[in-house]
Design an enzyme around this catalytic site. Structure first.
Site, PDB file in Angstrom:
ATOM      1  N   ASP A  22       0.867  -1.177   0.000  1.00 46.26           N
ATOM      2  CA  ASP A  22       0.000   0.000   0.000  1.00 46.26           C
ATOM      3  C   ASP A  22       0.898   1.219   0.000  1.00 46.26           C
ATOM      4  O   ASP A  22       2.059   1.124   0.381  1.00 46.26           O
ATOM      5  CB  ASP A  22      -0.811   0.060   1.301  1.00 46.26           C
TER       6      ASP A  22
ATOM      7  N   ASP B 213      -4.891  -3.649   4.884  1.00 47.20           N
ATOM      8  CA  ASP B 213      -5.382  -3.231   6.192  1.00 47.20           C
ATOM      9  C   ASP B 213      -6.893  -3.368   6.352  1.00 47.20           C
ATOM     10  O   ASP B 213      -7.386  -3.596   7.440  1.00 47.20           O
ATOM     11  CB  ASP B 213      -4.937  -1.791   6.510  1.00 47.20           C
TER      12      ASP B 213
ATOM     13  N   ASP C 113      -9.472  -6.566   2.286  1.00 45.35           N
ATOM     14  CA  ASP C 113      -8.150  -7.003   1.840  1.00 45.35           C
ATOM     15  C   ASP C 113      -7.896  -8.459   2.223  1.00 45.35           C
ATOM     16  O   ASP C 113      -6.944  -9.075   1.743  1.00 45.35           O
ATOM     17  CB  ASP C 113      -7.045  -6.139   2.478  1.00 45.35           C
TER      18      ASP C 113
HETATM   19  P1  ATP Z   1      -3.418   2.919   0.069  1.00 44.52           P
HETATM   20  O1  ATP Z   1      -3.309   3.030   1.541  1.00 44.52           O
HETATM   21  O2  ATP Z   1      -3.913   1.607  -0.415  1.00 44.52           O
HETATM   22  O3  ATP Z   1      -2.219   3.435  -0.641  1.00 44.52           O
HETATM   23  P2  ATP Z   1      -4.999   5.204  -0.023  1.00 44.52           P
HETATM   24  O4  ATP Z   1      -5.126   5.300   1.430  1.00 44.52           O
HETATM   25  O5  ATP Z   1      -4.165   6.187  -0.726  1.00 44.52           O
HETATM   26  O6  ATP Z   1      -4.575   3.793  -0.448  1.00 44.52           O
HETATM   27  P3  ATP Z   1      -7.820   4.986  -0.087  1.00 44.52           P
HETATM   28  O7  ATP Z   1      -7.809   5.048   1.378  1.00 44.52           O
HETATM   29  O8  ATP Z   1      -8.481   3.856  -0.783  1.00 44.52           O
HETATM   30  O9  ATP Z   1      -6.391   5.130  -0.711  1.00 44.52           O
HETATM   31  O10 ATP Z   1      -8.402   6.332  -0.632  1.00 44.52           O
HETATM   32  C1  ATP Z   1      -8.671   6.532  -1.989  1.00 44.52           C
HETATM   33  C2  ATP Z   1      -9.094   7.952  -2.224  1.00 44.52           C
HETATM   34  O11 ATP Z   1     -10.255   8.230  -1.454  1.00 44.52           O
HETATM   35  C3  ATP Z   1      -8.069   8.970  -1.801  1.00 44.52           C
HETATM   36  O12 ATP Z   1      -7.199   9.279  -2.849  1.00 44.52           O
HETATM   37  C4  ATP Z   1      -8.919  10.155  -1.403  1.00 44.52           C
HETATM   38  O13 ATP Z   1      -9.172  10.947  -2.540  1.00 44.52           O
HETATM   39  C5  ATP Z   1     -10.208   9.541  -0.927  1.00 44.52           C
HETATM   40  N1  ATP Z   1     -10.254   9.465   0.531  1.00 44.52           N
HETATM   41  C6  ATP Z   1      -9.412   8.825   1.336  1.00 44.52           C
HETATM   42  N2  ATP Z   1      -9.760   8.958   2.620  1.00 44.52           N
HETATM   43  C7  ATP Z   1     -10.879   9.704   2.647  1.00 44.52           C
HETATM   44  C8  ATP Z   1     -11.767  10.197   3.674  1.00 44.52           C
HETATM   45  N3  ATP Z   1     -11.559   9.928   4.954  1.00 44.52           N
HETATM   46  N4  ATP Z   1     -12.800  10.920   3.313  1.00 44.52           N
HETATM   47  C9  ATP Z   1     -13.027  11.175   2.006  1.00 44.52           C
HETATM   48  N5  ATP Z   1     -12.267  10.768   1.004  1.00 44.52           N
HETATM   49  C10 ATP Z   1     -11.200  10.028   1.304  1.00 44.52           C
END
Ligand code: ATP
Length: 909
Positions: A335, A645, A649
């Site tokens: 990730d 996480d 997954d």
């Molecule tokens: P990874 O940890 O797998 O690298 P990530 O944490 O970057 O992934 P996700 O958590 O799936 O990705 O989030 C994807 C997208 O969703 C983010 O790029 C963001 O634009 C949006 N996002 C993430 N967290 C939030 C939140 N708490 N509220 C709203 N939108 C969110």
């Protein structure tokens, strides 16, 4: 007196009104106070199942005698006793007991080490205490505690729900029903069966969707699952595929030894015409000499040492097979957020209708301001759209900013924390704003839909919804017309899509995570929020660019992976441009080509298998993509480690050769599916664990390569003596002394060997590689012959100088031990020279083992009682010099062999 909760009859909490439940348990939606919780813990006891009874020490000791090797030794003892050789019989028997004792102690230590590590994985629960959210060990929950549950959590105790929002729970562990049950707060009929008690969340079941708040009504053995199982099945596996392979090798060696013994006996008696009883004794010594008694114990200890070392480097092994699989990992899928990056988020820029703004300040400190075109803004509150986006960012948010000593700390998601900090910089008091516009409902963030929405009500009766999420998602919600045509409530003006999309790309290519924020007014009477409320008609407030730089140690770890022939793949939910920029900063092999989730959807399994190995960045992916990617890499012949996480997954983690869950932000479901948990969520710890995995395998090989030739040399000596009709240079009891004292003592030190310098500069070990490699066989044969030469040479040299048989045997035994010590220094480095400053210095374990062996050997040689018992004579100074010279010669020959092999190998390259 702690009350045994299992004796308290189960109440029908599911049929009682939530407020009545709270008043009966003297609690509320704000939970208990810390003091009250501590008092209740004293009276009710910990929220834990009674542990299943573990194998007692006697059973563990006796189980040591179950091994084939020991059984053969016992048989050998019986044979010698039957032939009237009482001393030999007793010694062989003593050796069996000693061996079992060592095995018992070492395995006990290994089991304790593993238990301690399992304890590090104690499940956590999120509770409200004194009205504040806190993470506590699940064992500390008491009746009356208010517990928050979300997807991926194992419900930590029986809960009567006070709030449930889209909550669905998989109750298969309890009811066997595989379809997740929908939960709500309404009381149900008192006589409802467990599966219909929708107002309850039961301990041990798994939250698959939604959010909930419940009050603990039963803990530990008093819970429904506690009543059914009442004993916690403890998993104590000390075996792995590699150990099984080694076990097979040991059985194979034993079988060959037995066959060889029969053959030698037949040849001795039938062909050479020896007397049967004497030959039988010699054959028994052959069996005793050839069987690697210490091997199983050393292997178990090597694994336990590896597991303990990995834990020190923040990688907690849940199941032993992970240790060896780690050694052959060829692809790591990681990730991005928090693993490769720091997860310390800061809003760096915003874009609104009125323009672009940069944000000053560092970390979570709420100090800092805004600039437009490089000029500071005097009062951000004066710019309405900047104020609007900051307010929405604070309202659509669950995080809190707290003072922590001299600094600041975030409670909740770091990205949401960064938005609270932004709000403070814009002059907003987050607590005050949240009081003015209380939240009545929420659509929580899920990676599947990539946005979060909250419904708020002003005290003047107004209602509105705030949305934040991935820009593609939110922009589409702004462009789409509302389904019910309620456009008059929002301005609903479609944003200039091309302009905003180019802004998104501009921010993302700087490696920033981009978040879009929008809002929409709602009818005043609406208290609940549905998905179709936010489907269309939203007004865009703007974009936020949030920096989350790569971890320095991850950059170094990626470089180490490249030199170790391991390919790192980043699989993220983030935007393709953000992912590409971060991949470049991290130094991934191919940061340019990105496959997105929708690209993957378009590819067949076969096309994915061909494409994915050459791509290192996967963006906007969902957990299903992770599963397909692991399968594609495995189909291509790779050994895959995969991080995860979330609850979804779990399938990918199970499918991977080494599933790795995050210890901090990972859900219980992910941890349960994983073979390994990262205590610090840090990518560098994966690489450290891989290095330790390679080391464990190396050390196992070193231990095998140490023991086999010694046993080989000893047994060749006996075979030669029988077939050439000469005196045995070393008697069975003397061989047992050597095997039990020096061989095991010295080889145990190999389990503690540190990683070799080259451990991470060679390619991964092919997964199916047999233990008995060509190299191992060659070395075993070569070293066996050298031992044979040394033992026979010094034995006959001493006899030729007129010494007695007892004296010659003393010299032969000491030569054997001395050669073992020199060989230990040689085998510590399998391929590179040992004749180096570091190589000769050894490690504390090696020096302690050598010190102990030398001391015992001096006692063995010089103490009169030992001389009498083992039938040996005195060793003179010149004998001593010859013994040392033989050891040194062995070392020199093997250094030469390494040199020649390296030269040949290099030429072949
Ligand atoms: P990874 O940890 O797998 O690298 P990530 O944490 O970057 O992934 P996700 O958590 O799936 O990705 O989030 C994807 C997208 O969703 C983010 O790029 C963001 O634009 C949006 N996002 C993430 N967290 C939030 C939140 N708490 N509220 C709203 N939108 C969110």
């Amino acid at each position: 007196m702690p009350r045994d909760p299992s004796t308290v009859p189960a109440r029908c909490w599911h049929g009682i009104d939530p407020s009545a439940v709270c008043s009966e348990l003297r609690t509320g939606a704000d939970g208990l106070s810390e003091r009250e919780a501590a008092d209740r813990l004293r009276t009710c006891g910990a929220n834990a199942m009674p542990a299943a009874s573990v194998r007692g020490p006697l059973r563990r000791f006796l189980s040591q005698f179950g091994s084939l090797l020991i059984r053969i030794l016992l048989a050998a003892s019986a044979v010698t006793a039957a032939l009237g050789h009482w001393t030999d019989a007793v010694v062989v028997l003593l050796v069996c007991v000693l061996n079992a004792g060592i095995g018992f102690l070492q395995e006990g230590r290994a089991e304790r080490a593993l238990d301690a590590i399992r304890g590090m994985l104690a499940p956590q629960a999120t509770v409200l205490r004194d009205g504040r959210r806190r993470a506590v060990p699940a064992a500390g929950l008491v009746p009356g505690d208010a517990v928050l549950i979300e997807p991926g959590d194992r419900v930590p105790a029986d809960l009567r729900l006070l709030r449930a929002r889209g909550l669905r729970i998989d109750e298969a562990a309890l009811t066997g029903e595989s379809v997740a049950a929908a939960k709500s707060v309404e009381s149900v009929a008192l006589d409802s069966p467990l599966g219909d008690q929708a107002s309850m969340a039961f301990s041990g079941t798994l939250v698959v969707a939604g959010q909930g708040l419940g009050v603990v009504v039963a803990t530990g053995a008093g819970t429904q699952i506690g009543r059914i199982t009442s004993l916690l099945a403890s998993v104590r596996t000390l075996t792995t595929p590699l150990l099984e392979k080694v076990g097979t090798l040991a059985r194979w060696v034993t079988g060959s030894v037995l066959a060889g013994a029969v053959l030698v006996f037949a040849l001795g008696v039938l062909v050479r015409g020896h007397e049967a009883a004497g030959t039988l004794m010699a054959v028994v010594s052959l069996a005793v000499a050839a069987i690697p008694e210490g091997l199983p114990t050393i292997l178990t200890v090597s694994l336990a040492v590896g597991v303990t070392r990995m834990a020190k480097r923040q990688a907690i092994i849940r199941r032993l097979p992970a240790v060896e699989a780690l050694g052959s990992v060829s692809i790591v899928c990681s990730d991005k957020t928090g693993t490769l990056t720091r997860n310390e988020m800061t809003v760096k820029a915003l874009a609104t209708a009125s323009g672009l703004y940069e944000v000053d300040g560092a970390g979570y400190s709420p100090r800092g301001g805004f600039r437009q075109d490089g000029r500071p803004l005097a009062d951000p509150g004066e710019v309405p759209d900047l104020d609007g986006i900051a307010r929405a960012a604070v309202l659509c948010n669950d995080a809190c900013l707290r003072r922590d000593g001299g600094g600041w700390r975030i409670e909740g998601d770091p990205m949401e924390g960064a938005l609270v900090v932004l709000g403070c910089k814009a002059g907003i008091d987050p607590d005050e704003l949240r009081r003015l516009f209380p939240r009545t409902d929420i659509i929580p963030f899920e990676p599947e839909h990539r946005f979060m929405a909250t419904l708020h009500h002003g005290h003047d009766g107004t209602a509105f919804v705030c949305v934040k999420g991935a820009p593609e998602q939110v922009l589409a919600m702004c462009e789409r017309q509302p389904r019910d045509g309620r456009a008059e409530l929002g301005d609903g003006t479609a944003p200039d899509a091309a302009l905003w999309r180019s802004r998104v790309v501009g921010m993302a290519s700087r490696g920033w995570r981009v978040l879009a924020i929008a809002w929409k007014p709602m009818p005043a009477g609406r208290l609940l929020l549905r998905f179709d409320d936010v489907e269309g008609g939203l007004s865009l407030l703007g974009l936020l660019g949030i920096a989350d730089p790569p971890r320095d140690e991850a950059v170094a770890a990626v470089a180490r992976c490249r030199s170790a022939g391991i390919r790192v793949k980043m699989i993220t939910g983030d935007h393709a441009d953000t992912a590409r920029a971060i991949a470049r900063d991290l130094g991934l092999a191919n940061p340019q080509d990105v496959l997105t989730g929708s690209d993957i959807d378009r590819l067949s399994d076969e096309a994915l298998r061909r494409t994915a190995p050459n791509v290192d960045v996967f963006a906007r992916t969902s957990p299903e993509h992770k599963l397909r990617l692991v399968r594609a890499f495995q189909a291509d012949g790779s050994v895959v480690a995969m991080t995860g996480d979330g609850v979804n997954d779990a399938p990918a983690l199970k499918q991977a050769d080494v599933g790795i869950a995050m210890g901090r932000k990972g859900t219980e479901a992910a941890k349960e599916a994983a073979l390994m948990v990262l205590a610090d969520d840090n990518f560098a710890s994966i690489v450290a664990a891989i290095q330790e995995g390679r080391t464990v395998y190396d050390n196992l090989m070193k231990a095998i390569l140490f023991l086999l030739p010694i046993n080989g040399g000893e047994s060749l000596g006996i075979v030669a003596a029988i077939l050439l009709d000469t005196t045995l240079p070393i008697t069975p009891v003397q061989i047992l002394w050597v095997n039990m004292v020096s061989s095991i003592g010295l080889s145990m030190a190999l389990a503690f060997e540190p990683p070799e310098a080259g451990a991470m500069t060679r390619p991964p070990r092919p997964p199916g590689e047999p233990i008995l490699s060509g190299f191992l066989v060659w070395r075993t044969v070569l070293v066996s012959l050298l031992f044979l030469l040394g033992i026979f040479g010094t034995f006959h040299w001493t006899l030729d100088r007129g010494a007695s048989l007892a004296e010659a045997r003393a010299v032969a035994v000491n030569t054997l031990v001395c050669m073992e010590v020199f060989y230990l220094f040689s085998v510590r480095y399998l391929r590179v020279p040992s004749f180096t400053a570091i190589g000769l210095r050894g490690t504390p374990h090696v020096l302690a083992a050598v010190g102990a062996v030398v001391t015992l050997q001096l006692i063995f040689t010089h103490a009169p009682i030992m001389q009498r018992f083992f039938g040996i004579g005195t060793v003179g100074i010149d004998d001593g010099v010859a013994i040392l010279a033989t050891g040194a010669a062995l070392f020199a020959v093997l250094e030469l062999e390494k040199f020649v092999r390296r030269a040949l190998f290099r030429r072949r390259d």
